[in-house]
Design an enzyme around this catalytic site. Structure first.
Site, PDB file in Angstrom:
ATOM      1  N   GLU A   1       0.807  -1.222   0.000  1.00 40.41           N
ATOM      2  CA  GLU A   1       0.000   0.000   0.000  1.00 40.41           C
ATOM      3  C   GLU A   1       0.843   1.276   0.000  1.00 40.41           C
ATOM      4  OE1 GLU A   1      -4.090  -1.711   2.065  1.00 40.41           O
ATOM      5  OE2 GLU A   1      -2.851  -0.285   3.192  1.00 40.41           O
TER       6      GLU A   1
ATOM      7  N   GLU B   1      -5.626  -8.170  -0.721  1.00 41.32           N
ATOM      8  CA  GLU B   1      -6.347  -7.837   0.510  1.00 41.32           C
ATOM      9  C   GLU B   1      -7.796  -7.571   0.137  1.00 41.32           C
ATOM     10  OE1 GLU B   1      -4.866  -4.999   3.361  1.00 41.32           O
ATOM     11  OE2 GLU B   1      -2.765  -5.473   2.924  1.00 41.32           O
TER      12      GLU B   1
END
Length: 503
Positions: A173, A292
């Site tokens: 991320e 995710e």
């Protein structure tokens, strides 16, 4: 009663289902590792301290590849802390989750746990506070058989054979301002490309995942993917997607349609990746690692769980322990339908996470382990979805949502395995008030019968499995199924997820 129709034909395959789409994710976060998978004092603990009751549930869940050790945790992680004699491993502050990491469970222990549950390791490298050299060191430690200082260190630490890790995440991320070492798309694309090239020089067989957007609602979404892939397209195999969903402000109708957002996310990233492919004149195709995804009540984390204070760094605190309802499980099952509908490009995915932390499996220290409502769509889909995902012809009534406009009341996907002759259909009914009759044209499958069926629903859409009532919710066989000639008819209760296996 409203009706819907769909056609299942094995001649219209979207793509082969890669078993890695049924992956999981274990992060050093909250009680996931300590008091989750690992509790030496528990009556079920094995010789290595891992809870055997949790191992049994993870095996039942059917996870393939498991991403580790983060997540946000990895951006401050020094992998060297997690190997060697336990008594010599340092305790470190985890800035991502404001906790203390003891490093009692590290790389070797986690691989031992994976061997017990029958899953493969997917490693993330720290490109937040570290860089290319540290990634190369970790790759050498895990994948080189011997003859070097780092491979010998692995051998001295008790593992003669190389780990042989194939899938690697290039950070986590990195588009998020919350991430340690957050970078711009341009800066991240450069270091990701540099690290990927270096890793391939050491081990050309690795498969590499570059960070895409951590949400389709990030202000940089789309442009982030374009810039990163402009730098790294020829160096990587996958670009990641991350997405979490929750019911907001009592808007159950929009929440039940969350998979519409996931569909849009996937299709947008595919379009961007293919744009870069065309601009580069490349012959390779970048796939998606949706590494995710889940239902996560993030607002509750910020309002209730979040830990603060310079003198407050607990070990394994209770964090992100969402308790899931039937409605959550229906959305969850629909997200799995979305992943399968895009099997041609989504060839890896990781449910975030597995135990205690936004998880399908919960444990109580010194007590029981139990299945959350979301356990069932994953375990059943993982077991039944084999072969190819099929393109369906779906005709269904719609309803209006605040977030996504007009949305079909029914969503579905089907799979077919030519080797076994078995097929499966997965469906959701998003209506809050009305049962729906779905007629499925299965004439293209030949003569088949129902092998098994499962429907997850409840009169109380917010019913949950808890420590006090661990078996309050479970799927049951759908007694409404009828096969007449080349048609299968099934009635879907309101707010329900269903699976039907045919053969």
């Amino acid at each position: 009663m409203s009706t819907a129709r769909l056609t299942v034909d094995p001649h219209f395959a979207v793509g082969r289902i890669d078993r890695r789409v049924f992956g999981g994710f274990v992060e050093h976060l909250g009680r996931h590792v300590y008091d989750g998978i690992y509790e030496p004092g528990h009556e079920s603990a094995d010789a290595e301290g891992f809870r055997s009751d949790v191992i049994d549930l993870v095996k039942e869940l059917g996870v393939s590849t498991i991403r580790y050790p983060g997540g946000n945790f990895v951006s401050g992680f020094r992998w060297e802390d997690s190997v060697g004699p336990r008594e010599e491993r340092p305790r470190r502050l985890d800035l991502a989750w404001h906790s203390t990491e003891t490093n009692e469970v590290g790389l070797h222990e986690f691989q031992g746990w994976l061997d017990k549950v029958g899953s493969d390791l997917m490693l993330a490298v720290n490109l937040g506070t570290r860089g290319t050299l540290e990634a190369l060191d970790l790759l050498e430690y895990t994948n080189i058989a011997g003859g070097t200082a780092l491979s010998q260190r692995r051998i001295d630490n008790g593992r003669t054979d190389a780990f042989g890790v194939k899938m690697w995440c290039l950070g986590n991320e990195m588009d998020g301002p919350w991430q340690l070492g957050h970078r711009s798309a341009d800066d991240y694309g450069k270091i990701a490309s540099q690290t990927a090239k270096a890793m391939r020089q050491l081990d050309p067989s690795v498969e590499l995942v570059v960070c895409g957007s951590s949400s389709a609602h990030m202000p940089t979404f789309g442009e982030w993917e374009r810039v990163v892939l402009t730098h790294a397209y020829d160096d990587v195999d996958y670009i990641s997607c991350h997405a979490y969903y929750e019911e907001r402000d009592g808007d159950l109708g929009s929440f039940l349609a969350s998979a519409v957002d996931m569909d849009h996310f996937i299709e947008s990233v595919v379009a961007t990746a293919d744009h870069v492919k065309a601009v580069n004149g490349s012959s390779k195709t970048i796939d998606i690692s949706f590494d995710e995804w889940n239902v996560w009540y993030i607002e509750r984390f910020h309002g209730v769980d979040k830990i603060e204070g310079i003198d407050n760094w607990p070990v394994a605190p209770r964090l992100l322990e969402d308790v899931y309802s039937v409605a959550d499980a229906v959305v969850f099952g629909n997200l799995m339908i979305s992943l399968l509908k895009h099997a041609d490009r989504v060839t890896s995915a990781s449910l975030a996470q597995l135990v205690n932390v936004i998880a399908p499996i919960m444990t109580e220290p010194g007590g029981i382990a139990w299945r959350q409502t979301t356990f069932f769509p994953f375990s059943i889909t993982s077991r039944l979805a084999q072969g190819d995902a099929l393109e369906l012809k779906l005709d269904a009534p719609t309803y209006s949502t605040k977030a996504y406009g007009e949305v079909p009341l029914v969503d579905a996907v089907a799979t077919h395995d030519a080797e076994t002759g078995r097929s499966a259909v997965f469906l959701v009914n998003r209506s809050q008030t009305e049962a729906l009759t779905v007629t499925v044209d299965i004439s293209g499958l030949g003569e088949v019968s129902v092998l098994e069926s499962h429907t997850l629903t409840d009169d109380d859409v917010y019913a949950k499995n808890t420590l006090e009532q661990p078996e309050r919710v479970a799927p049951s066989a759908n007694e409404s199924i009828v096969i007449d000639g080349g048609e299968l008819t099934i009635t879907l209760p309101p707010v329900s997820w269903s699976a039907v296996s045919l053969g």
